[in-house]
Design a protein around this motif. Structure first.
Motif, PDB file in Angstrom:
ATOM      1  N   MET A 188       0.831  -1.211   0.000  1.00  0.00           N
ATOM      2  CA  MET A 188       0.000   0.000   0.000  1.00  0.00           C
ATOM      3  C   MET A 188       0.864   1.260   0.000  1.00  0.00           C
ATOM      4  SD  MET A 188      -2.973  -1.456   2.479  1.00  0.00           S
ATOM      5  CE  MET A 188      -3.522   0.132   3.066  1.00  0.00           C
ATOM      6  N   LYS A 189       1.983   1.193   0.703  1.00  0.00           N
ATOM      7  CA  LYS A 189       2.895   2.343   0.721  1.00  0.00           C
ATOM      8  C   LYS A 189       3.530   2.554  -0.662  1.00  0.00           C
ATOM      9  CE  LYS A 189       3.801   2.219   5.640  1.00  0.00           C
ATOM     10  NZ  LYS A 189       4.706   2.744   6.631  1.00  0.00           N
ATOM     11  N   ALA A 190       3.873   1.449  -1.307  1.00  0.00           N
ATOM     12  CA  ALA A 190       4.455   1.562  -2.651  1.00  0.00           C
ATOM     13  C   ALA A 190       3.424   2.146  -3.614  1.00  0.00           C
ATOM     14  CB  ALA A 190       4.942   0.196  -3.128  1.00  0.00           C
ATOM     15  N   GLU A 191       2.167   1.728  -3.449  1.00  0.00           N
ATOM     16  CA  GLU A 191       1.099   2.289  -4.294  1.00  0.00           C
ATOM     17  C   GLU A 191       0.945   3.783  -4.023  1.00  0.00           C
ATOM     18  OE1 GLU A 191      -1.568  -1.784  -4.769  1.00  0.00           O
ATOM     19  OE2 GLU A 191      -2.201  -0.279  -3.317  1.00  0.00           O
ATOM     20  N   ALA A 192       1.069   4.158  -2.758  1.00  0.00           N
ATOM     21  CA  ALA A 192       0.970   5.582  -2.395  1.00  0.00           C
ATOM     22  C   ALA A 192       2.100   6.365  -3.054  1.00  0.00           C
ATOM     23  CB  ALA A 192       1.020   5.734  -0.872  1.00  0.00           C
ATOM     24  N   ALA A 193       3.283   5.777  -3.046  1.00  0.00           N
ATOM     25  CA  ALA A 193       4.434   6.440  -3.678  1.00  0.00           C
ATOM     26  C   ALA A 193       4.143   6.668  -5.162  1.00  0.00           C
ATOM     27  CB  ALA A 193       5.685   5.582  -3.505  1.00  0.00           C
ATOM     28  N   HIS A 194       3.647   5.643  -5.828  1.00  0.00           N
ATOM     29  CA  HIS A 194       3.342   5.763  -7.270  1.00  0.00           C
ATOM     30  C   HIS A 194       2.268   6.830  -7.510  1.00  0.00           C
ATOM     31  CE1 HIS A 194       4.878   1.375  -7.847  1.00  0.00           C
ATOM     32  NE2 HIS A 194       5.855   2.243  -7.692  1.00  0.00           N
ATOM     33  N   ARG A 195       1.264   6.821  -6.665  1.00  0.00           N
ATOM     34  CA  ARG A 195       0.167   7.795  -6.801  1.00  0.00           C
ATOM     35  C   ARG A 195       0.719   9.230  -6.723  1.00  0.00           C
ATOM     36  NH1 ARG A 195      -2.754   6.789  -1.856  1.00  0.00           N
ATOM     37  NH2 ARG A 195      -1.366   8.382  -1.012  1.00  0.00           N
ATOM     38  N   ALA A 196       1.743   9.414  -5.876  1.00  0.00           N
ATOM     39  CA  ALA A 196       2.328  10.747  -5.683  1.00  0.00           C
ATOM     40  C   ALA A 196       3.437  11.046  -6.690  1.00  0.00           C
ATOM     41  CB  ALA A 196       2.867  10.857  -4.256  1.00  0.00           C
ATOM     42  N   GLY A 197       3.687  10.112  -7.591  1.00  0.00           N
ATOM     43  CA  GLY A 197       4.725  10.346  -8.601  1.00  0.00           C
ATOM     44  C   GLY A 197       6.133  10.068  -8.093  1.00  0.00           C
ATOM     45  N   GLU A 200       0.857  -3.997  -8.433  1.00  0.00           N
ATOM     46  CA  GLU A 200       0.646  -4.372  -9.834  1.00  0.00           C
ATOM     47  C   GLU A 200       1.230  -3.380 -10.838  1.00  0.00           C
ATOM     48  OE1 GLU A 200      -3.297  -5.348 -11.306  1.00  0.00           O
ATOM     49  OE2 GLU A 200      -3.247  -7.065  -9.917  1.00  0.00           O
ATOM     50  N   GLY A 201       1.107  -2.095 -10.532  1.00  0.00           N
ATOM     51  CA  GLY A 201       1.564  -1.089 -11.499  1.00  0.00           C
ATOM     52  C   GLY A 201       3.063  -0.840 -11.474  1.00  0.00           C
ATOM     53  N   ALA A 202       3.819  -1.688 -10.769  1.00  0.00           N
ATOM     54  CA  ALA A 202       5.266  -1.439 -10.654  1.00  0.00           C
ATOM     55  C   ALA A 202       5.960  -1.650 -11.994  1.00  0.00           C
ATOM     56  CB  ALA A 202       5.859  -2.374  -9.608  1.00  0.00           C
ATOM     57  N   ASN A 203       6.828  -0.721 -12.344  1.00  0.00           N
ATOM     58  CA  ASN A 203       7.635  -0.875 -13.553  1.00  0.00           C
ATOM     59  C   ASN A 203       9.016  -0.285 -13.307  1.00  0.00           C
ATOM     60  OD1 ASN A 203       7.548   1.978 -14.043  1.00  0.00           O
ATOM     61  ND2 ASN A 203       5.486   1.713 -14.891  1.00  0.00           N
ATOM     62  N   ALA A 204       9.868  -0.384 -14.323  1.00  0.00           N
ATOM     63  CA  ALA A 204      11.262   0.044 -14.137  1.00  0.00           C
ATOM     64  C   ALA A 204      11.380   1.537 -13.839  1.00  0.00           C
ATOM     65  CB  ALA A 204      12.070  -0.306 -15.380  1.00  0.00           C
ATOM     66  N   ALA A 205      10.379   2.317 -14.256  1.00  0.00           N
ATOM     67  CA  ALA A 205      10.459   3.766 -14.053  1.00  0.00           C
ATOM     68  C   ALA A 205      10.001   4.177 -12.645  1.00  0.00           C
ATOM     69  CB  ALA A 205       9.608   4.484 -15.103  1.00  0.00           C
ATOM     70  N   ASN A 206       9.109   3.388 -12.052  1.00  0.00           N
ATOM     71  CA  ASN A 206       8.546   3.844 -10.775  1.00  0.00           C
ATOM     72  C   ASN A 206       8.935   2.978  -9.579  1.00  0.00           C
ATOM     73  OD1 ASN A 206       6.865   1.585 -10.817  1.00  0.00           O
ATOM     74  ND2 ASN A 206       5.026   2.691 -11.456  1.00  0.00           N
ATOM     75  N   THR A 207       9.740   1.960  -9.822  1.00  0.00           N
ATOM     76  CA  THR A 207      10.058   1.038  -8.722  1.00  0.00           C
ATOM     77  C   THR A 207      11.505   0.575  -8.770  1.00  0.00           C
ATOM     78  OG1 THR A 207       7.765   0.243  -8.732  1.00  0.00           O
ATOM     79  CG2 THR A 207       9.381  -1.171  -7.652  1.00  0.00           C
ATOM     80  N   ARG A 239      15.725  -1.637 -11.492  1.00  0.00           N
ATOM     81  CA  ARG A 239      16.967  -1.701 -10.730  1.00  0.00           C
ATOM     82  C   ARG A 239      16.786  -2.541  -9.471  1.00  0.00           C
ATOM     83  NH1 ARG A 239      18.388   4.562 -11.416  1.00  0.00           N
ATOM     84  NH2 ARG A 239      16.162   4.655 -11.080  1.00  0.00           N
ATOM     85  N   ILE A 240      17.785  -3.379  -9.233  1.00  0.00           N
ATOM     86  CA  ILE A 240      17.809  -4.195  -8.019  1.00  0.00           C
ATOM     87  C   ILE A 240      19.069  -3.795  -7.247  1.00  0.00           C
ATOM     88  CG2 ILE A 240      17.732  -6.517  -7.044  1.00  0.00           C
ATOM     89  CD1 ILE A 240      16.846  -7.559  -9.820  1.00  0.00           C
ATOM     90  N   LEU A 241      18.866  -3.126  -6.113  1.00  0.00           N
ATOM     91  CA  LEU A 241      19.998  -2.673  -5.311  1.00  0.00           C
ATOM     92  C   LEU A 241      20.370  -3.750  -4.300  1.00  0.00           C
ATOM     93  CD1 LEU A 241      18.829   0.967  -4.363  1.00  0.00           C
ATOM     94  CD2 LEU A 241      19.719   0.113  -6.547  1.00  0.00           C
ATOM     95  N   TYR A 242      21.639  -3.764  -3.930  1.00  0.00           N
ATOM     96  CA  TYR A 242      22.042  -4.573  -2.777  1.00  0.00           C
ATOM     97  C   TYR A 242      22.241  -3.614  -1.605  1.00  0.00           C
ATOM     98  CZ  TYR A 242      24.555  -6.813   0.806  1.00  0.00           C
ATOM     99  OH  TYR A 242      24.879  -7.251   2.061  1.00  0.00           O
ATOM    100  N   GLY A 243      21.796  -4.005  -0.428  1.00  0.00           N
ATOM    101  CA  GLY A 243      22.020  -3.200   0.777  1.00  0.00           C
ATOM    102  C   GLY A 243      22.365  -4.092   1.950  1.00  0.00           C
ATOM    103  N   GLY A 244      23.179  -3.561   2.866  1.00  0.00           N
ATOM    104  CA  GLY A 244      23.607  -4.303   4.045  1.00  0.00           C
ATOM    105  C   GLY A 244      25.115  -4.266   4.134  1.00  0.00           C
ATOM    106  N   SER A 245      25.623  -3.333   4.987  1.00  0.00           N
ATOM    107  CA  SER A 245      27.060  -3.193   5.219  1.00  0.00           C
ATOM    108  C   SER A 245      27.873  -2.929   3.957  1.00  0.00           C
ATOM    109  CB  SER A 245      27.610  -4.422   5.973  1.00  0.00           C
ATOM    110  OG  SER A 245      27.006  -4.512   7.251  1.00  0.00           O
ATOM    111  N   VAL A 246      27.303  -2.135   3.045  1.00  0.00           N
ATOM    112  CA  VAL A 246      28.093  -1.693   1.885  1.00  0.00           C
ATOM    113  C   VAL A 246      29.055  -0.603   2.361  1.00  0.00           C
ATOM    114  CG1 VAL A 246      28.062  -0.684  -0.429  1.00  0.00           C
ATOM    115  CG2 VAL A 246      26.205  -2.195   0.285  1.00  0.00           C
ATOM    116  N   LYS A 247      30.326  -0.772   2.036  1.00  0.00           N
ATOM    117  CA  LYS A 247      31.386   0.156   2.449  1.00  0.00           C
ATOM    118  C   LYS A 247      32.235   0.475   1.218  1.00  0.00           C
ATOM    119  CE  LYS A 247      30.453  -0.840   6.864  1.00  0.00           C
ATOM    120  NZ  LYS A 247      29.252  -0.172   7.296  1.00  0.00           N
TER     121      LYS A 247
END
Ligand code: PGA
Length: 245
Positions: free
Chosen positions: A115-124, A157-164, A201-209
């Protein structure tokens, strides 16, 4: 290094760190990035209290601003919460949703995160959706099943490379100095890739230095980093950015 496709993103998550004194680090970072030819996008997600103050510091630079969380609703009686629309209003282009600290501290479920991701998309805004296994999951051989379940439940559902953007962050690697091996990272990212748009994009996170950023970036299907502790100091963060530049 040959440019990777899609364009990498290096995002700094300041978490609950930073007061106006931290503007110094923001200014240092802006200065250090001058003249650096960037092959990646750079973003800082400061605490909400600092977004408006940092905005002028990053004006004219390529550093983008993001929020660390948002509510699913645009407005209303939700004391202490911040909506995606509010983040967009103060100049954010993205928001992190479903960080494991939110999932743990605030009991956020995959459904809340969706729902938060949908909210993000709704807000651009771009939704940076975090997923990741615990140490117990990994020890029990459940990593790929957990990742798959979180993706299915958290990505709208509406996730794509531009918004997610997807951020794979093993819970046991966050803030611990531990990282999975590059083989383990490759295995999870390959599994995520089978379920996403090839340009997402798929990011890696966790103790990146700075010391491990280049090695992680070289892994197939790693399209950037979500950086916590090492994003608080401009000198460390620039070291990570340069691994992607
Ligand atoms: P860390 O945090 O880089 O301090 O491990 C990563 C994150 O939680 O996004």
């Amino acid at each position: 290094m040959a440019q990777k496709s899609p364009k990498p993103l290096v995002a700094g998550n300041w978490k609950m760190n930073g007061t106006t004194a931290s503007l110094r680090e923001a200014r240092l970072l802006a200065g250090m990035l001058k003249g650096v030819r960037l092959k990646c996008e750079v973003m800082i997600c400061p605490p909400a209290t600092l977004i408006s103050t940092i905005k002028p510091v990053f004006k004219g630079t390529r550093i983008r601003l993001g929020g660390q969380d948002c509510h699913g609703q645009a407005n209303g009686a939700h004391t202490g919460d911040i909506s995606a629309e509010m983040l967009a209003d103060v100049g954010c282009g993205a928001v992190i949703v479903g960080h494991s600290e939110r999932r743990t501290d605030h009991g956020e479920t995959d459904e809340t995160v969706r729902m938060k991701a949908e909210a993000a998309h709704r807000a651009g805004l771009i939704a940076i959706i975090c997923i990741g296994e615990t140490l117990a999951h990994r020890k029990n051989g459940e990593t790929l099943a957990v990742i798959s379940r979180q993706l299915a439940g958290s990505v709208p559902e509406g996730a794509n490379a531009a918004n997610t953007v997807i951020a794979y962050e093993p819970v046991w690697a966050i803030g611990t100095g531990l990282t999975p091996t590059t083989v383990e990272v490759a295995e999870v990212h390959a599994s995520i890739r089978t379920k996403t748009d090839p340009d997402m994009r798929i990011l890696y996170g966790g103790s990146v230095k700075p010391a491990n950023a280049a090695e992680l970036m070289a892994v197939t299907n790693v399209n950037g980093a979500l950086v916590g502790g090492a994003s608080l100091k401009a000198a460390d963060f620039i070291g990570i950015i340069k691994a992607y530049a």
